[in-house]
Design an enzyme around this catalytic site. Structure first.
Site, PDB file in Angstrom:
ATOM      1  N   ARG A 103       1.205  -1.180  -0.337  1.00 30.48           N
ATOM      2  CA  ARG A 103      -0.151   0.376  -0.258  1.00 30.48           C
ATOM      3  C   ARG A 103       0.978   1.045  -0.102  1.00 30.48           C
ATOM      4  NH1 ARG A 103      -5.542   1.232   3.553  1.00 30.48           N
ATOM      5  NH2 ARG A 103      -6.370   0.010   2.266  1.00 30.48           N
ATOM      6  N   HIS A 130      -7.389   0.686  -6.343  1.00 31.59           N
ATOM      7  CA  HIS A 130      -7.675   0.163  -5.334  1.00 31.59           C
ATOM      8  C   HIS A 130      -8.522  -1.101  -5.521  1.00 31.59           C
ATOM      9  CE1 HIS A 130      -7.893  -0.712  -0.966  1.00 31.59           C
ATOM     10  NE2 HIS A 130      -8.823  -0.414  -0.527  1.00 31.59           N
ATOM     11  N   GLN A 133      -9.794  -3.579  -3.606  1.00 35.93           N
ATOM     12  CA  GLN A 133     -11.602  -3.667  -3.355  1.00 35.93           C
ATOM     13  C   GLN A 133     -12.284  -3.995  -4.069  1.00 35.93           C
ATOM     14  OE1 GLN A 133     -12.418  -1.628   0.457  1.00 35.93           O
ATOM     15  NE2 GLN A 133     -14.699  -2.016  -0.333  1.00 35.93           N
ATOM     16  N   ASP A 224     -18.035   6.701  -0.313  1.00 30.03           N
ATOM     17  CA  ASP A 224     -16.374   6.458  -0.390  1.00 30.03           C
ATOM     18  C   ASP A 224     -15.630   7.930   0.275  1.00 30.03           C
ATOM     19  OD1 ASP A 224     -13.365   6.228   0.669  1.00 30.03           O
ATOM     20  OD2 ASP A 224     -12.855   6.010  -0.748  1.00 30.03           O
ATOM     21  N   CYS A 263     -16.853   0.924   0.988  1.00 23.95           N
ATOM     22  CA  CYS A 263     -15.186   0.895   1.273  1.00 23.95           C
ATOM     23  C   CYS A 263     -14.783   0.792   2.801  1.00 23.95           C
ATOM     24  CB  CYS A 263     -14.680   0.960   0.716  1.00 23.95           C
ATOM     25  SG  CYS A 263     -13.354   2.464   0.652  1.00 23.95           S
ATOM     26  N   ARG A 291     -13.461  -9.107   1.476  1.00 29.13           N
ATOM     27  CA  ARG A 291     -11.895  -8.487   1.213  1.00 29.13           C
ATOM     28  C   ARG A 291     -11.219  -9.963   1.714  1.00 29.13           C
ATOM     29  NH1 ARG A 291     -10.205  -3.155   1.559  1.00 29.13           N
ATOM     30  NH2 ARG A 291      -8.044  -4.150   0.415  1.00 29.13           N
TER      31      ARG A 291
HETATM   32  N1   CP Z   1     -11.161  -0.458   2.592  1.00 24.43           N
HETATM   33  C1   CP Z   1     -10.605  -0.606   2.869  1.00 24.43           C
HETATM   34  O1   CP Z   1      -8.987  -0.697   2.398  1.00 24.43           O
HETATM   35  O2   CP Z   1      -9.963  -0.872   4.176  1.00 24.43           O
HETATM   36  P1   CP Z   1      -7.659  -0.328   5.235  1.00 24.43           P
HETATM   37  O3   CP Z   1      -8.025   1.522   4.905  1.00 24.43           O
HETATM   38  O4   CP Z   1      -9.263  -0.102   7.342  1.00 24.43           O
HETATM   39  O5   CP Z   1      -7.254  -1.369   4.823  1.00 24.43           O
HETATM   40  N1  NVA Z   2     -10.017   6.581  -0.703  1.00 24.16           N
HETATM   41  C1  NVA Z   2      -9.936   6.090   0.719  1.00 24.16           C
HETATM   42  C2  NVA Z   2      -9.586   4.460   0.574  1.00 24.16           C
HETATM   43  C3  NVA Z   2      -9.802   3.907   1.712  1.00 24.16           C
HETATM   44  C4  NVA Z   2      -9.544   2.560   2.048  1.00 24.16           C
HETATM   45  C5  NVA Z   2      -8.020   6.375   0.820  1.00 24.16           C
HETATM   46  O1  NVA Z   2      -7.583   6.530  -0.011  1.00 24.16           O
HETATM   47  O2  NVA Z   2      -8.313   6.819   1.719  1.00 24.16           O
END
Ligand code: CP
Ligand code: NVA
Length: 305
Positions: A103, A130, A133, A224, A263, A291
């Site tokens: 990430r 993502h 997701q 989101d 999400c 997930r």
């Molecule tokens: N939806 C999601 O990716 O959650 P986290 O940021 O907690 O991993």
């Molecule tokens: N769009 C959000 C998603 C979190 C899972 C972010 O990038 O923070």
């Protein structure tokens, strides 16, 4: 078949449907207490530049449940780009572990890691995409109805989550309405890729600014956060920009039967009301549950084929 899972757009519709079907099978097995050890002895390194609950726990629990082992790496420990170059980290990890999930803020960094690694690299979220997701979302939609019969509306910020949803729809030929402020549209690079993919798949992706128009008659309403990780300095101005994009009972009045998707993490009173998020139409914890199984299916697909 691609080595990595960086974007759903790199994969064929057949591969994505097959992963989604396998995820549903793994979910059923999990509910029956079965833990097929399909990744016995495999190791997964997990690197997080940003916070995570779902992605961290589902990858670490997932690889363990399939008989393997996860190793958590934090930026301060390994210093990609400070202590050591991305290329050296990728090449060293490739000698020890079977897969890397990362990430990162920059999408270019995960592409660079994947380019230098000989092992599969999975995108656990970047500023651009993502994809894990989006795969869990596909599995969630499939629990309710045939995804190709569904119309999905996404309301809010044109961020990583909707970028991957757009590419998923484009590969699979789904119907997706997107409503964002004109200033916060999805990525142009993503839209261009989606346009090309849609020519083959027949996907119908409508972009606009009007949330009411986008949700009218749809089967799923997805939102989101208005402030993604890394944008915290803009939180106050974003609350103003997106005020008219809240998913609430009024908006849902235009889509009588729609399920509500998010999400997570959610910000009640901002992009979604508590009433809607906790209401009977909400499938947000099904998304969270999926997930685990979507990613286990991705891991199997990358490591055992
Ligand atoms: N939806 C999601 O990716 O959650 P986290 O940021 O907690 O991993
Ligand atoms: N769009 C959000 C998603 C979190 C899972 C972010 O990038 O923070």
């Amino acid at each position: 078949m691609p080595k990595d899972f960086l974007s759903v757009a790199d994969w064929s519709a057949d591969d994505l449907w097959s992963m989604a079907d396998r995820a549903a099978g793994l979910r059923q097995a999990h509910r029956e207490g079965k833990r097929p050890r399909t990744l016995e002895g495999r190791t997964l390194a997990m690197y997080f530049e940003k916070p995570s609950l779902r992605t961290h726990v589902t990858f670490e629990a997932g690889i363990a449940q399939l008989g393997g082992h996860g190793i958590l790496l934090k930026p301060e420990q390994i210093g990609i780009g400070t202590r050591e170059s991305p290329a050296d980290v990728a090449r060293a990890l490739s000698r020890w572990v079977d897969c890397l999930m990362a990430r990162t803020f920059s999408h270019e960094l995960i592409e660079e890691l994947a380019g230098d690694a000989s092992i599969p690299v999975i995108n656990g979220l970047t500023d651009l995409l993502h994809p894990c997701q989006a795969m869990a979302d596909l599995v969630t939609i499939a629990e309710v109805m045939k995804p190709s019969d569904a119309t999905i509306a996404y309301i809010g910020d044109g961020n990583n989550v909707v970028n991957s949803l757009i590419l998923l729809a484009a590969v699979l030929g789904l119907r997706l309405n997107v409503a964002t402020p004109e200033t916060h549209r999805p990525s142009l690079r993503v839209l261009e890729r989606a346009r090309v993919l849609a020519e083959t798949s027949g996907a119908q992706i409508e972009l606009g600014e009007d949330p009411v128009e986008a949700v009218s008659g749809v089967d799923f309403v997805y939102t989101d956060t208005w402030t993604s990780m890394g944008q915290e300095d803009e939180a106050a101005s974003r609350r103003e920009i997106f005020r008219a994009y809240q998913v609430n009972e009024d908006l849902l009045g235009h889509s009588a039967d729609a399920r509500v998707m998010h999400c997570l993490p959610a910000h009640r009173g901002e992009e979604v009301t508590a009433e809607v998020l906790e209401g009977p139409r909400s499938v947000v914890f099904d998304q969270a549950e999926n997930r685990l199984h979507a990613q286990n299916a991705i891991l199997e697909h990358l490591l055992t084929r």
